[in-house]
Design an enzyme around this catalytic site. Structure first.
Site, mmCIF file in Angstrom:
data_model
loop_
_atom_site.group_PDB
_atom_site.id
_atom_site.type_symbol
_atom_site.label_atom_id
_atom_site.label_comp_id
_atom_site.label_asym_id
_atom_site.label_seq_id
_atom_site.Cartn_x
_atom_site.Cartn_y
_atom_site.Cartn_z
ATOM 1 N N ARG A 27 -7.479 -23.040 -19.095
ATOM 2 C CA ARG A 27 -6.156 -23.448 -19.300
ATOM 3 C C ARG A 27 -6.062 -24.350 -20.480
ATOM 4 O O ARG A 27 -5.044 -24.145 -21.414
ATOM 5 C CB ARG A 27 -5.470 -24.006 -17.987
ATOM 6 C CG ARG A 27 -4.268 -24.867 -18.488
ATOM 7 C CD ARG A 27 -3.198 -25.434 -17.247
ATOM 8 N NE ARG A 27 -4.200 -26.064 -16.326
ATOM 9 C CZ ARG A 27 -4.842 -27.461 -16.343
ATOM 10 N NH1 ARG A 27 -4.276 -27.856 -17.462
ATOM 11 N NH2 ARG A 27 -5.367 -27.971 -15.486
ATOM 12 N N TYR B 1 19.179 -15.369 -29.552
ATOM 13 C CA TYR B 1 18.770 -14.726 -28.427
ATOM 14 C C TYR B 1 19.148 -15.370 -27.131
ATOM 15 O O TYR B 1 19.346 -16.310 -26.734
ATOM 16 C CB TYR B 1 17.138 -14.611 -28.433
ATOM 17 C CG TYR B 1 16.578 -14.102 -27.142
ATOM 18 C CD1 TYR B 1 17.041 -12.614 -26.663
ATOM 19 C CD2 TYR B 1 15.742 -14.609 -26.224
ATOM 20 C CE1 TYR B 1 16.520 -12.254 -25.353
ATOM 21 C CE2 TYR B 1 15.064 -14.183 -25.304
ATOM 22 C CZ TYR B 1 15.570 -13.036 -24.740
ATOM 23 O OH TYR B 1 15.054 -12.628 -23.418
ATOM 24 N N ASP C 29 12.814 -19.295 -35.358
ATOM 25 C CA ASP C 29 12.039 -18.132 -34.669
ATOM 26 C C ASP C 29 12.236 -16.960 -35.649
ATOM 27 O O ASP C 29 13.154 -16.463 -36.009
ATOM 28 C CB ASP C 29 13.192 -17.727 -33.337
ATOM 29 C CG ASP C 29 12.756 -16.818 -32.615
ATOM 30 O OD1 ASP C 29 12.104 -15.965 -32.882
ATOM 31 O OD2 ASP C 29 13.334 -16.750 -31.299
ATOM 32 N N LYS D 117 6.869 -8.523 -29.395
ATOM 33 C CA LYS D 117 7.581 -7.581 -30.208
ATOM 34 C C LYS D 117 6.652 -7.098 -31.253
ATOM 35 O O LYS D 117 5.628 -6.557 -31.001
ATOM 36 C CB LYS D 117 8.869 -8.565 -30.730
ATOM 37 C CG LYS D 117 9.730 -9.361 -29.640
ATOM 38 C CD LYS D 117 10.331 -8.371 -28.417
ATOM 39 C CE LYS D 117 11.218 -9.048 -27.590
ATOM 40 N NZ LYS D 117 10.910 -10.374 -26.971
#
Length: 389
Positions: free
Chosen positions: A54, A106, A179, A204
Site C-alpha cells: 500500500r 465531469y 484535469d 481513458k
C-alpha cells in the site's frame, strides 16, 4: 529518478521512463510485483525502499516514474481510479475552505464535490466558466485555496487558457490543478503552462484499451507531493500492480493512438458539421470552436472527443444512439474502439437538471469518443444512425 528524461522527446519517455531492463533477468517488460510485503535486512532497513505494497510497490513506482517524466513533472502518485485521485486530493482541505472549479466539469467530479466534500468536509465550492478569465478573476474569495481546472471540459469541450488562469490564480495565492484526461499527457502539458498539478483518469487514453480503472496525479511541487503521498498511504486508495502494468503498457503506444484518434476525430467533426440533421458540433480542432485559437496555442493534439447537438430532442437522440452498429453505447472514453453516450442520461445524470440546462447539457447533446478503426467504417456507421432519425 536516475535518468534525466528531459533530454528525450516525449514519445521516448512513454516507452522507457521508469522501465529499465529487470536487473536480475534482463526482462524488458516491467515485472508485476504481487507481493504485499517486503523483507527487511534488519528492522527499518529495506532491500529496495519497499516495505508494504500500500505504501509502495515496484510496479506502481515504475508507472509513477513514467507518468512524471511524461508530464514533465518531478513526481507522480497513482490511485485506484480517477475519482479516488480527486477524493484523496480533497482530503487536504476541510471546513472553511473555498475551492473554485470549472462549471462544466465531469459529472462524477461535481457529485464528489457537492455531495461528499461539502456535506462531510465543510468545503465550499464555486463553479465558474473558466474559459472566461474575467469571471475567474471575480470568483476568488479570501479563503479560496484551490482552482480545479478541466480543459477541455466534459462534455461540452470548453477550453480554458491554462497559462492565463494559472497566472490569475497564483496572484491570489491559489494552486491550480488541471484535469488533463481529455487530452492525455501527449496532447497537453499543463505543468509547463504554470499548473501546480495535473490529474488523469488513466482509465481513458492512458490505459486506452477498456481494461483498467486507475488515476494519477503529477506535480513538481514537493510540498504538494509530500502531502498527497501521505494521504495516498493513509487512505490507501491505491491501484493493483496488475492495473499499473496495464496502464504502463498502454503508455507505450499512447502517442501512436492519439495521432490516430485526432485524425479520425477531425474527419468525423467535419462530417457532422456539414450534416443537415446536426445543429452544432463541438471539437477543439474545428475553426468554429469558440476557443479554437487557445486550443491551437496550448494543445499539441486535439484528441478524439467530440460533442454535438442533434436537431430535435430526446426521441431523436435515442433513435440515433440505438441505430449505431460499430459505435458502442457506453460510458467512459479514450479507448481504441468508438464509444458514444448521452451525457444527460448517462455520465452527467447526477448533475441537477437545472444545472445541466445552464451548461448546455440538453437532451439533444451526444458525446462521441472516436476510436482508431478505419474512418470509412466510422463515417458509414454515423451516416446510418443519422439516416434512422
Amino acid at each position: 529518478m536516475s535518468e534525466d528524461w528531459s533530454q528525450y522527446h516525449q514519445e521516448t519517455r512513454f516507452i522507457h521512463a521508469g522501465q529499465p531492463p529487470d536487473p536480475v533477468t534482463g526482462a524488458l517488460a516491467t515485472p508485476i510485483s504481487l507481493s504485499t510485503t517486503f523483507a527487511q535486512h534488519s528492522p527499518g532497513t529495506t532491500y529496495g525502499g519497499f516495505e508494504y505494497s500500500r505504501t509502495g510497490n515496484p510496479t506502481r513506482k515504475a508507472f509513477e516514474q513514467c507518468l512524471a517524466a511524461s508530464e514533465g513533472a518531478r513526481f507522480a502518485l497513482a490511485f485506484a481510479s480517477g475519482c479516488a485521485t480527486t477524493a484523496t486530493i480533497m482530503a487536504m482541505y476541510g471546513p472553511g475552505t473555498h475551492i473554485l472549479s470549472s462549471d462544466d466539469v465531469y459529472g462524477g467530479t461535481r457529485r464528489l464535490f457537492t455531495r461528499m466534500c461539502t456535506p462531510n468536509q465543510g468545503i465550499e465550492f464555486g463553479f465558474v466558466n473558466t474559459s472566461d478569465p474575467a469571471a475567474v478573476e471575480a470568483a476568488f474569495k479570501p479563503n479560496t485555496k484551490l482552482l480545479w481546472l478541466e480543459t477541455p471540459t466534459n462534455p461540452t469541450l470548453k477550453i480554458s487558457d491554462i497559462q492565463l488562469i494559472a497566472e490569475i490564480a497564483h496572484k491570489h495565492g491559489v494552486h491550480v490543478y488541471v484535469d488533463n484526461t481529455f487530452c492525455s499527457p501527449y496532447g497537453q502539458h499543463p505543468i509547463e503552462l504554470g499548473a501546480d498539478a495535473v490529474v488523469h483518469s488513466c482509465t481513458k487514453y492512458i490505459g486506452g484499451h477498456t481494461d483498467v480503472v486507475m488515476g494519477v496525479m503529477c506535480t513538481s511541487n514537493e510540498e504538494i507531493y509530500n502531502k498527497v503521498k501521505f494521504l495516498q498511504n493513509t487512505i490507501g486508495a491505491v491501484p493493483s500492480p496488475f492495473d499499473c502494468y496495464l496502464a504502463l503498457r498502454g503508455m507505450k503506444t499512447l502517442h501512436l493512438r492519439m495521432k490516430a484518434h485526432q485524425k479520425n476525430a477531425l474527419r468525423v467533426a467535419q462530417f457532422l458539421e456539414s450534416h443537415p440533421k446536426v445543429d452544432k458540433v463541438l471539437y477543439p480542432g474545428l475553426p468554429s470552436h469558440p476557443q479554437y485559437e487557445i486550443a491551437r496555442k496550448q494543445m499539441k493534439n486535439f484528441s478524439g472527443m467530440i460533442s454535438f447537438y442533434l436537431k430535435g430532442g430526446l426521441a431523436e437522440a435515442r433513435r440515433f444512439l440505438e441505430h449505431v452498429k460499430l459505435f458502442v453505447c457506453a460510458e467512459s472514453l479514450g479507448a481504441v474502439e468508438c464509444l458514444l453516450e448521452h451525457p444527460g442520461i448517462m455520465t452527467h445524470a447526477s448533475v441537477p437538471e437545472e444545472v445541466r440546462a445552464e451548461l448546455g447539457i440538453s437532451d439533444s447533446l451526444i458525446r462521441l469518443s472516436i476510436g482508431v478503426e478505419h474512418i470509412d467504417d466510422i463515417l458509414r456507421d454515423l451516416t446510418g444512425a443519422l439516416d434512422a432519425i
